[in-house]
Design a protein around this motif. Structure first.
Motif, mmCIF file in Angstrom:
data_model
loop_
_atom_site.group_PDB
_atom_site.id
_atom_site.type_symbol
_atom_site.label_atom_id
_atom_site.label_comp_id
_atom_site.label_asym_id
_atom_site.label_seq_id
_atom_site.Cartn_x
_atom_site.Cartn_y
_atom_site.Cartn_z
ATOM 1 N N THR A 31 10.280 -32.535 35.286
ATOM 2 C CA THR A 31 9.207 -33.462 34.902
ATOM 3 C C THR A 31 8.317 -33.793 36.105
ATOM 4 O O THR A 31 7.093 -33.816 35.987
ATOM 5 N N VAL A 95 17.775 -36.646 30.941
ATOM 6 C CA VAL A 95 17.046 -35.897 29.896
ATOM 7 C C VAL A 95 16.070 -36.835 29.164
ATOM 8 O O VAL A 95 14.923 -36.459 28.900
ATOM 9 N N GLY A 98 13.227 -37.596 31.545
ATOM 10 C CA GLY A 98 12.421 -36.382 31.691
ATOM 11 C C GLY A 98 11.547 -36.128 30.478
ATOM 12 O O GLY A 98 10.351 -35.843 30.605
ATOM 13 N N ALA A 99 12.138 -36.250 29.287
ATOM 14 C CA ALA A 99 11.401 -35.973 28.045
ATOM 15 C C ALA A 99 10.307 -37.021 27.809
ATOM 16 O O ALA A 99 9.151 -36.679 27.529
ATOM 17 N N LEU A 102 7.417 -36.713 30.258
ATOM 18 C CA LEU A 102 6.474 -35.637 29.911
ATOM 19 C C LEU A 102 5.522 -36.097 28.804
ATOM 20 O O LEU A 102 4.299 -35.965 28.913
ATOM 21 N N ALA A 103 6.108 -36.625 27.713
ATOM 22 C CA ALA A 103 5.300 -37.015 26.558
ATOM 23 C C ALA A 103 4.291 -38.105 26.910
ATOM 24 O O ALA A 103 3.113 -38.013 26.551
#
Lengths: 109, 160
Positions: A31, A95, A98-99, A102-103
């Motif tokens: 990320t 996770v 990181g997810a 990003l979004a």
């Protein structure tokens, strides 16, 4: 989970704990690298010059970090000292961060 | 029927991705009832997850590098530019996390899950993360394709 399972030691092998910690670090690195490429165009150009496509270089960087750190943590037994349940929580957290990182970045920045 | 190389690679990418998600779900369900009898099955399903995700990665990467630039231009000129700016940008990076988790799964399933509660919890978590992030990536793929489709439809109607 039965009573026998609960009584036994919850240890993970050096390989498992090493690669779990490596995956958590690599997820956050992934990320951070995406942010860096998006925020600083010259960095994207440098990565593109390495493999012909910046995304391909990004993939390779992630994989090298994941495998490299996994082997180092396995050999040094560094992650083995961490409580297995904490390691699991750290992976889930990495996770999720990181997810969402990003979004939210691509939605608002 | 006219199926181009681009179509075949893209469908293979999505197909392998779905297979990887289903295999991870299989690992999750088997790990819920971990016992010596299903240990080999759990490891086999974990391997299927890793191989499927690797294939999805290779197919998706090839398509992204060779065919996506034209579709990206189409999406950005249409009414759904967020299909690229938000969904593709997030998908192309989130998938890398899913891929690494898929490679991690066979490592974690080498533990004796039937006698190690912490290892079982770890495998359940990794498998669930693969399913959740994998489905998010699949959904993003659908939005990206629809972004290209609405751009073409608006263009065909001449109201762009």
């Amino acid at each position: 989970m039965n009573a026998t399972m609960a009584q036994q030691s919850p240890k993970l092998t050096a390989t498992t704990s090493g690669f779990v910690l490596a995956a958590a670090v690599a997820a956050l690195f992934n990320t951070a690298l995406a942010w860096a490429r998006d925020a600083y165009t010259p960095w994207n150009g440098i990565m593109k010059s390495l493999t012909g496509n910046a995304w391909t270089a990004h993939c390779l960087a992630d994989l090298v970090l994941f495998v490299g750190l996994g082997l180092i943590f396995t050999k040094t037994r560094a992650a083995e000292k961490i409580d297995p349940n904490r390691l699991t929580v750290a992976l889930i957290g990495a996770v999720a961060i990181g997810a969402l990182g990003l979004a939210l970045w691509f939605a608002f920045v | 029927m006219n199926v181009s190389a681009s179509d075949a690679v893209l469908l293979a990418h999505a197909g392998f991705g779905v297979t990887g998600c289903l295999a991870a779900l299989w690992v999750f369900l088997e790990a819920l009832h971990a016992e010596p009898g299903n240990a080999a099955r759990i490891r086999a399903a974990a391997l299927v997850t890793a191989v499927s995700m690797a294939a999805a990665w290779i197919c998706g990467g090839y398509w992204y590098v060779h065919f996506y630039p034209a579709e990206k231009a189409l999406i950005l000129s249409g009414p759904w530019p967020f299909a690229h700016n938000l969904f593709m940008e997030t998908k192309e990076h989130l998938f890398l996390i899913t891929g690494m988790l898929a490679f991690l799964l066979p490592v974690t399933t080498r533990e004796k899950l039937f006698s190690n509660a912490a290892a079982r919890k770890l495998v359940l978590s990794v498998a669930a993360l693969i399913v959740v992030t994998g489905l998010a990536v699949e959904g993003a793929g659908a939005v990206i394709e629809h972004g290209a489709k609405v751009s073409l439809l608006r263009g065909a109607k001449g109201d762009r």
